[in-house]
Design a protein around this motif. Structure first.
Motif, PDB file in Angstrom:
ATOM      1  N   LEU A  52       0.719  -1.242   0.046  1.00 43.41           N
ATOM      2  CA  LEU A  52       0.098   0.087  -0.269  1.00 43.41           C
ATOM      3  C   LEU A  52       0.858   1.205  -0.037  1.00 43.41           C
ATOM      4  CD1 LEU A  52      -2.878   1.516   0.226  1.00 43.41           C
ATOM      5  CD2 LEU A  52      -2.671   1.189   2.950  1.00 43.41           C
ATOM      6  N   PHE A  53       1.863   1.275   0.933  1.00 44.45           N
ATOM      7  CA  PHE A  53       2.714   2.553   0.868  1.00 44.45           C
ATOM      8  C   PHE A  53       3.314   2.681  -0.435  1.00 44.45           C
ATOM      9  CE2 PHE A  53       3.342   2.788   5.995  1.00 44.45           C
ATOM     10  CZ  PHE A  53       1.870   3.270   5.886  1.00 44.45           C
ATOM     11  N   THR A  54       4.094   1.624  -1.014  1.00 47.22           N
ATOM     12  CA  THR A  54       4.699   1.797  -2.217  1.00 47.22           C
ATOM     13  C   THR A  54       3.975   2.413  -3.363  1.00 47.22           C
ATOM     14  OG1 THR A  54       6.147  -0.067  -1.648  1.00 47.22           O
ATOM     15  CG2 THR A  54       6.126   0.279  -3.994  1.00 47.22           C
ATOM     16  N   LYS A  55       2.395   1.739  -3.396  1.00 48.72           N
ATOM     17  CA  LYS A  55       1.680   2.467  -4.503  1.00 48.72           C
ATOM     18  C   LYS A  55       1.377   3.688  -4.160  1.00 48.72           C
ATOM     19  CE  LYS A  55      -0.499  -2.206  -5.469  1.00 48.72           C
ATOM     20  NZ  LYS A  55      -1.595  -3.126  -5.328  1.00 48.72           N
ATOM     21  N   LYS A  56       1.177   4.077  -2.821  1.00 51.16           N
ATOM     22  CA  LYS A  56       0.890   5.632  -2.849  1.00 51.16           C
ATOM     23  C   LYS A  56       2.152   6.717  -2.559  1.00 51.16           C
ATOM     24  CE  LYS A  56      -3.575   4.813  -2.126  1.00 51.16           C
ATOM     25  NZ  LYS A  56      -4.518   5.442  -2.950  1.00 51.16           N
ATOM     26  N   GLN A  57       3.241   5.760  -2.851  1.00 54.99           N
ATOM     27  CA  GLN A  57       4.532   6.741  -2.829  1.00 54.99           C
ATOM     28  C   GLN A  57       4.819   7.087  -1.703  1.00 54.99           C
ATOM     29  OE1 GLN A  57       4.158   9.445  -6.246  1.00 54.99           O
ATOM     30  NE2 GLN A  57       4.437   7.800  -7.705  1.00 54.99           N
ATOM     31  N   LEU A  58       4.544   6.521  -0.604  1.00 57.69           N
ATOM     32  CA  LEU A  58       4.819   6.739   0.970  1.00 57.69           C
ATOM     33  C   LEU A  58       5.825   5.981   1.420  1.00 57.69           C
ATOM     34  CD1 LEU A  58       1.178   7.382   2.238  1.00 57.69           C
ATOM     35  CD2 LEU A  58       2.777   9.146   1.536  1.00 57.69           C
ATOM     36  N   PHE A  59       6.159   4.800   0.822  1.00 55.86           N
ATOM     37  CA  PHE A  59       7.061   3.746   1.676  1.00 55.86           C
ATOM     38  C   PHE A  59       8.515   4.609   2.093  1.00 55.86           C
ATOM     39  CE2 PHE A  59       9.346  -0.365   1.706  1.00 55.86           C
ATOM     40  CZ  PHE A  59       9.028  -0.444   2.885  1.00 55.86           C
ATOM     41  N   ASP A  60       9.163   5.486   1.025  1.00 53.51           N
ATOM     42  CA  ASP A  60      10.420   5.877   1.411  1.00 53.51           C
ATOM     43  C   ASP A  60      10.531   6.731   2.345  1.00 53.51           C
ATOM     44  OD1 ASP A  60      11.588   4.528  -0.689  1.00 53.51           O
ATOM     45  OD2 ASP A  60      11.464   6.036  -2.435  1.00 53.51           O
ATOM     46  N   ALA A  61       9.529   7.825   2.372  1.00 52.23           N
ATOM     47  CA  ALA A  61       9.459   8.714   3.686  1.00 52.23           C
ATOM     48  C   ALA A  61       8.872   8.018   5.064  1.00 52.23           C
ATOM     49  CB  ALA A  61       8.062   9.754   3.338  1.00 52.23           C
ATOM     50  N   PHE A  62       8.199   7.002   4.831  1.00 55.07           N
ATOM     51  CA  PHE A  62       8.136   6.083   6.167  1.00 55.07           C
ATOM     52  C   PHE A  62       9.289   5.582   6.671  1.00 55.07           C
ATOM     53  CE2 PHE A  62       7.183   1.823   7.950  1.00 55.07           C
ATOM     54  CZ  PHE A  62       6.665   2.343   9.237  1.00 55.07           C
ATOM     55  N   LYS A  63       9.896   4.833   5.625  1.00 57.32           N
ATOM     56  CA  LYS A  63      11.371   4.276   6.365  1.00 57.32           C
ATOM     57  C   LYS A  63      12.324   5.259   6.780  1.00 57.32           C
ATOM     58  CE  LYS A  63      12.124   2.262   2.074  1.00 57.32           C
ATOM     59  NZ  LYS A  63      12.828   1.551   1.120  1.00 57.32           N
ATOM     60  N   GLN A  64      12.269   6.433   6.284  1.00 63.54           N
ATOM     61  CA  GLN A  64      13.152   7.390   6.707  1.00 63.54           C
ATOM     62  C   GLN A  64      12.809   8.192   8.234  1.00 63.54           C
ATOM     63  OE1 GLN A  64      13.381  10.957   4.123  1.00 63.54           O
ATOM     64  NE2 GLN A  64      14.838  11.973   5.248  1.00 63.54           N
TER      65      GLN A  64
END
Length: 236
Positions: A52-64
């Motif tokens: 979900l986070f990858t599709k919403k382009q949120l995963f990189d920011a979440f990991k950071q």
């Protein structure tokens, strides 16, 4: 360092998703009733979160912000494992897979990693299966884990004539139900990608007798057995 081996924190993931307008999706993942008997329920939820986070382009920011380990090689392998676990669960829920892994796969984490290694090796060395085979690529889309309406094709390739070739990989034993799965993928490719009837190749460590018998009645599907070997050389 300890943070390098920390798994993705679900509590923070739920809160992060809610803060970014995904309240409904987070509630579904958090409260979902898992219907199979593998023990990786938390890992399965992480797979849905990563997807979900990858599709919403949120995963990189979440990991950071919350999961620094996700940017390490270990974290990247874990993310891939969780995604593959999610895909396996969805296949099972839709009747396209088994609720448990084969008996040979005692460690699910290692089994998924090994299956990915097999897939990646074959994708880079398709000519070892058949001269002229090449991985399908259209723009930035490649034929690895190629998405279709109800699942993912392990490898989508083209032969020297431009005909599509669908690969279905089984880490351990290839059983007769693998035939139904690959026939669906072949039908999808014929309908959506065209260029004539495609072919199918099932690759497994062992091929069951019932699969051999079933394939004899199907045109365009071949069976291959893979063998692994290791050599050791001294470093001067």
């Amino acid at each position: 360092m300890d943070y390098e081996r920390k798994v993705l924190p679900l509590k923070e993931a739920y809160r992060y998703g809610n803060e970014h307008g995904l309240e409904r999706e987070m509630a579904i993942i958090k409260d979902m009733e898992i219907e199979w008997d593998l023990k990786y329920t938390s890992s399965l939820r992480r797979g849905f979160v990563v997807d979900l986070f990858t599709k919403k382009q949120l995963f990189d920011a979440f990991k950071q912000q919350y999961w620094a380990a996700g940017n390490t090689p270990w974290g990247q392998r874990k993310s891939e494992f969780w995604l593959r676990l999610k895909n396996r669960y969805e296949d099972f829920r839709e009747g396209r897979g088994e609720s448990v892994l084969e008996a040979e796969d005692e460690d699910e984490d290692q089994a998924f990693a090994a299956e990915a290694d097999l897939r990646d090796f074959l994708a880079s060395n398709l000519t070892c299966v058949e001269p002229g085979l090449r991985l399908y690529q259209q723009g930035e889309q490649k034929g690895l884990e190629f998405p279709v309406d109800d699942g993912r094709i392990d490898i989508l390739a083209e032969d020297k004539t431009g005909r599509f070739v669908v690969f279905e990989l089984k880490l351990a034993r290839g059983r007769s139900k693998a035939l139904g799965q690959i026939l669906y993928y072949m039908g999808w490719v014929d309908k959506h990608l065209g260029s004539g009837p495609c072919r199918g190749i099932i690759v497994a460590k062992e091929i069951s007798d019932d699969l051999v018998l079933a394939v004899q009645r199907v045109e365009g599907v071949s069976l291959y057995r893979y063998k692994l070997s290791v050599s050791v050389e001294q470093v001067p």
